[in-house]
Scaffold this active site. Structure first.
Site, PDB file in Angstrom:
ATOM      1  N   LYS A 204      13.053  63.509  17.704  1.00  0.00           N
ATOM      2  CA  LYS A 204      11.848  64.339  17.644  1.00  0.00           C
ATOM      3  C   LYS A 204      10.871  63.793  16.597  1.00  0.00           C
ATOM      4  O   LYS A 204       9.664  63.699  16.841  1.00  0.00           O
ATOM      5  CB  LYS A 204      12.230  65.801  17.353  1.00  0.00           C
ATOM      6  CG  LYS A 204      12.891  66.467  18.557  1.00  0.00           C
ATOM      7  CD  LYS A 204      13.563  67.795  18.234  1.00  0.00           C
ATOM      8  CE  LYS A 204      14.335  68.290  19.467  1.00  0.00           C
ATOM      9  NZ  LYS A 204      15.096  69.509  19.250  1.00  0.00           N
TER      10      LYS A 204
ATOM     11  N   ASP B 199       9.060  75.676  19.844  1.00  0.00           N
ATOM     12  CA  ASP B 199      10.240  75.648  20.721  1.00  0.00           C
ATOM     13  C   ASP B 199      10.171  76.773  21.756  1.00  0.00           C
ATOM     14  O   ASP B 199      10.889  76.750  22.753  1.00  0.00           O
ATOM     15  CB  ASP B 199      11.515  75.833  19.877  1.00  0.00           C
ATOM     16  CG  ASP B 199      12.388  74.581  19.851  1.00  0.00           C
ATOM     17  OD1 ASP B 199      12.136  73.672  20.655  1.00  0.00           O
ATOM     18  OD2 ASP B 199      13.315  74.538  19.023  1.00  0.00           O
TER      19      ASP B 199
ATOM     20  N   GLN C  47      16.591  73.342  14.373  1.00  0.00           N
ATOM     21  CA  GLN C  47      17.527  72.760  15.333  1.00  0.00           C
ATOM     22  C   GLN C  47      18.758  73.651  15.469  1.00  0.00           C
ATOM     23  O   GLN C  47      19.391  74.009  14.477  1.00  0.00           O
ATOM     24  CB  GLN C  47      17.931  71.352  14.864  1.00  0.00           C
ATOM     25  CG  GLN C  47      18.783  70.602  15.863  1.00  0.00           C
ATOM     26  CD  GLN C  47      18.043  70.288  17.162  1.00  0.00           C
ATOM     27  OE1 GLN C  47      16.910  69.841  17.150  1.00  0.00           O
ATOM     28  NE2 GLN C  47      18.701  70.540  18.281  1.00  0.00           N
TER      29      GLN C  47
END
Ligand code: NAP
Length: 284
Positions: A53, A120, A97
């Protein structure tokens, strides 16, 4: 019929070129889109994901910060850090994460992220926005699937889409996105009694289970479009999806391979969401 393979890498490159172009345009206005990635603990797969990422941000001209914490971090300290990032004008997107260590309540942590920075798309406000058709961030993997469907000459209106899997990050948002495009949607899950009877009616199948060969050729209507979200390992340890690719490729009209299908699109849509978060601040 042999299906046309949809190349997620090629589509990703195209979308990332657009991200780079729009990022450059924002920089002229003095705004560099910024993503904060938080990793707690040493999960090896998570370490690879966050590295990818951060690299993707750099490749497209976005600013990113990676914050790594030991798995002994307590939740209150993580919440404080998220609040500081919520207030940081150089950061437009915040990603924690998953999975988080067992002592943390993942949903409480996600809810601490400002919905304006929830790139997200896992915050309950983002889920509500998707459900009600309000502006918000869509979860990256199903959003990537929608971009894949947009990339082929196929009108979803009135088509029967069968989504296999009902997780909050893939299956459920996928179903809502397909519904928004006027598909008729069926959601299947582990308690579905006759999966084959469902998939045989499908014009579009999205498999998001996490088990090999959930969809085999005898379960697919000729000409169906098949998207494979699953990420599994075969007996040789190679990456494979939920769909028996070799068999289903002979029946479907379009199919995504694993690897090289849905996978590359997930990080691309994270870049798109982060860029859009930054663009929104420039418009406010
Ligand atoms: P998940 O949370 O484990 O959800 C799996 C879903 O599959 C559940 O809803 C489960 O039903 C359903 N299921 C399990 N066995 C089934 C069966 N035999 N028939 C029908 N449905 C069944 O997984 P996820 O996070 O949604 O991820 C799904 C897959 O996508 C995984 O392989 C994951 O690695 C992959 N993935 C890939 C990407 C990417 O970037 N390519 C991103 C995210 C996820 P119940 O709800 O009844 O348990």
């Amino acid at each position: 019929m042999t299906a046309q393979r949809i190349d997620g890498n090629a589509l990703s490159l195209k979308l990332r070129a657009d991200v780079s172009r729009r990022t450059a345009a924002l920089k002229v206005k003095g705004i560099t889109p910024g993503l904060a990635v938080i990793l707690v603990g040493e999960n090896p797969a998570s370490q690879v994901y966050v590295r990818n990422k951060v690299k993707a941000c750099a490749d497209s001209g976005l600013h990113s910060v990676l914050e790594k914490y030991p798995d002994t971090l307590n939740e209150a300290d993580l919440l404080d850090r998220i609040e500081a990032l919520n207030q940081d004008d150089s950061i437009h997107g915040i990603l924690v994460q998953l999975p988080l260590p067992a002592q943390m309540d993942a949903q409480r942590v996600i809810e601490a992220i400002s919905p304006a920075k929830d790139v997200d798309g896992f915050h309950i406000a983002s889920a509500g926005a998707l459900m009600t058709g309000m502006p918000g961030f869509w979860p990256c993997t199903p959003y990537g699937c929608m971009k894949i469907l947009e990339s082929i000459p196929y009108d979803l209106k009135g088509k029967h889409a069968v989504v296999i899997g009902r997780s909050n990050i893939v299956g459920k948002p996928m179903a809502l996105m397909l519904l928004k495009k006027n598909a008729t949607v069926t959601i299947c899950h582990s308690a579905t009694q006759d999966l084959k009877a469902m998939t045989l009616q499908a014009d579009v199948i999205v498999a998001a289970v996490g088990q090999r060969n959930v969809v085999t050729a005898d379960m697919v209507k000729p000409g169906a479009v098949v998207l494979d979200v699953g990420m599994n390992r075969n007996d040789e340890g190679k990456l494979c999806g939920d769909v028996d690719f070799v068999g289903v490729e002979q029946i479907a009209s379009y199919i995504t391979p694993v690897p090289g299908g849905v996978g590359p699109m997930t990080i691309t849509m994270l870049l798109v969401n982060t860029l859009e978060a930054a663009e929104r601040t420039s418009q406010s």
